[in-house]
Design a protein around this motif. Structure first.
Motif, PDB file in Angstrom:
ATOM      1  N   HIS A  27      14.630 -29.521 -26.253  1.00 41.89           N
ATOM      2  CA  HIS A  27      14.572 -28.335 -26.659  1.00 41.89           C
ATOM      3  C   HIS A  27      13.606 -27.833 -27.137  1.00 41.89           C
ATOM      4  O   HIS A  27      12.672 -28.975 -27.724  1.00 41.89           O
ATOM      5  N   HIS A  28      13.476 -26.873 -27.327  1.00 42.78           N
ATOM      6  CA  HIS A  28      12.453 -25.702 -27.623  1.00 42.78           C
ATOM      7  C   HIS A  28      11.773 -25.416 -29.035  1.00 42.78           C
ATOM      8  O   HIS A  28      12.819 -25.308 -29.537  1.00 42.78           O
ATOM      9  N   TYR A  29      10.846 -26.024 -29.649  1.00 49.49           N
ATOM     10  CA  TYR A  29      11.103 -25.654 -31.275  1.00 49.49           C
ATOM     11  C   TYR A  29       9.260 -25.330 -31.260  1.00 49.49           C
ATOM     12  O   TYR A  29       8.937 -24.992 -30.402  1.00 49.49           O
ATOM     13  N   GLY A  34      10.490 -24.268 -38.267  1.00 48.80           N
ATOM     14  CA  GLY A  34       9.869 -25.216 -39.491  1.00 48.80           C
ATOM     15  C   GLY A  34       8.474 -25.790 -38.705  1.00 48.80           C
ATOM     16  O   GLY A  34       7.390 -26.106 -39.905  1.00 48.80           O
ATOM     17  N   LEU A  35       8.280 -25.510 -37.891  1.00 48.36           N
ATOM     18  CA  LEU A  35       6.847 -25.747 -37.277  1.00 48.36           C
ATOM     19  C   LEU A  35       5.591 -24.486 -37.184  1.00 48.36           C
ATOM     20  O   LEU A  35       5.963 -23.823 -37.919  1.00 48.36           O
ATOM     21  N   SER A  36       4.776 -25.239 -38.006  1.00 47.46           N
ATOM     22  CA  SER A  36       3.429 -24.657 -39.223  1.00 47.46           C
ATOM     23  C   SER A  36       2.831 -23.664 -37.958  1.00 47.46           C
ATOM     24  O   SER A  36       3.229 -22.317 -38.342  1.00 47.46           O
ATOM     25  N   SER A  37       2.746 -23.923 -36.341  1.00 42.14           N
ATOM     26  CA  SER A  37       2.750 -22.354 -36.239  1.00 42.14           C
ATOM     27  C   SER A  37       3.493 -23.611 -34.503  1.00 42.14           C
ATOM     28  O   SER A  37       3.309 -24.417 -34.381  1.00 42.14           O
ATOM     29  N   SER A  38       3.470 -22.380 -33.463  1.00 43.71           N
ATOM     30  CA  SER A  38       3.943 -22.089 -32.255  1.00 43.71           C
ATOM     31  C   SER A  38       2.914 -21.763 -31.537  1.00 43.71           C
ATOM     32  O   SER A  38       2.888 -22.842 -30.018  1.00 43.71           O
ATOM     33  N   ASN A  39       1.250 -22.583 -32.239  1.00 39.38           N
ATOM     34  CA  ASN A  39       0.298 -22.516 -31.680  1.00 39.38           C
ATOM     35  C   ASN A  39      -0.284 -23.772 -31.964  1.00 39.38           C
ATOM     36  O   ASN A  39      -0.921 -24.568 -32.276  1.00 39.38           O
ATOM     37  N   VAL A  40       0.049 -24.768 -30.793  1.00 42.37           N
ATOM     38  CA  VAL A  40       0.122 -26.954 -31.009  1.00 42.37           C
ATOM     39  C   VAL A  40      -1.123 -27.380 -30.374  1.00 42.37           C
ATOM     40  O   VAL A  40      -1.457 -27.440 -28.878  1.00 42.37           O
ATOM     41  N   PHE A  41      -2.063 -27.918 -30.891  1.00 47.94           N
ATOM     42  CA  PHE A  41      -3.538 -28.225 -30.088  1.00 47.94           C
ATOM     43  C   PHE A  41      -3.151 -29.672 -29.785  1.00 47.94           C
ATOM     44  O   PHE A  41      -3.300 -29.811 -28.925  1.00 47.94           O
TER      45      PHE A  41
END
Length: 204
Positions: A27-29, A34-41
């Motif tokens: 599943h693509h979150y 609701g993820l703060s940003s799609s740019n996850v480090f």
């Protein structure tokens, strides 16, 4: 022979995975979920099962169903979170790109102050016992009880046998201890000093 074919056919009807390879569901979150940003480090899972994500717009906590976010609206003074790490006391450490390190415990976010030093923005953080190891490509430090120990930078190598102009690629907390992956091979932290791991079996 007919009995074997019959049994195999029944099994295939009851459990098709006997015949067909199961497809793993993905599943693509992203921020729409609701993820703060799609740019996850980076991400880390805590001892209760929650997964924490460091993003460009704050920290998100995931319970497998929904996200809860932490940002400048509830305690952080910077939303640019580049790393998250789990402490030995189950605290979560948030590392920002420009405002230092923050500690999250019992639903309270506090600044983690470092004594007598200017903050150097790392791109990685590793926890072992009560010590924080922060690193970038050109330095490696440890922080214990808010006191900083300088292991290596392009200007010095105080607590290790690092060669000049070494580049740090990553740091890991392993069963062997803290291991540094560098441009000059692998180094292990032993007796508070980094020593090169001899790996003759590895090819350049």
């Amino acid at each position: 022979m007919n009995r074997i074919i019959f049994l195999f056919t029944v099994l295939a009807i009851i459990n098709p995975s006997v015949i067909y390879t199961q497809t793993i569901p993905f599943h693509h979150y992203d921020s729409k979920d609701g993820l703060s940003s799609s740019n996850v480090f980076s991400m880390v899972q805590d001892k209760t099962g929650y997964i924490w994500f460091a993003t460009k717009a704050g920290v998100s906590k995931f319970d497998a169903h929904s996200f809860e976010s932490y940002n400048s609206n509830n305690g952080l003074i910077s939303n640019d979170i580049i790393n998250v790490a789990l402490g030995s006391d189950s605290s979560i450490y948030f590392v920002t790109s420009d405002k230092g390190i923050f500690k999250f415990r019992n639903n309270i976010i506090e600044k983690y102050n470092i004594n007598n030093t200017e903050y150097l923005a790392p791109y990685g953080i590793v926890m072992r016992n009560d010590t924080i190891y922060t690193y970038s490509f050109n330095y490696l430090h440890s922080i214990h009880n808010h006191d900083l120990t300088k292991f290596y930078s392009t200007q010095y190598s105080l607590h290790g046998n690092f060669p000049d102009n070494l580049l740090l690629h990553s740091l890991s907390n392993t069963t062997m201890g803290i291991i540094a992956a560098t441009s000059e091979g692998l180094y292990a932290l032993r007796d508070n000093k980094f020593e090169k791991i001899i790996t003759d079996w590895l090819q350049d």
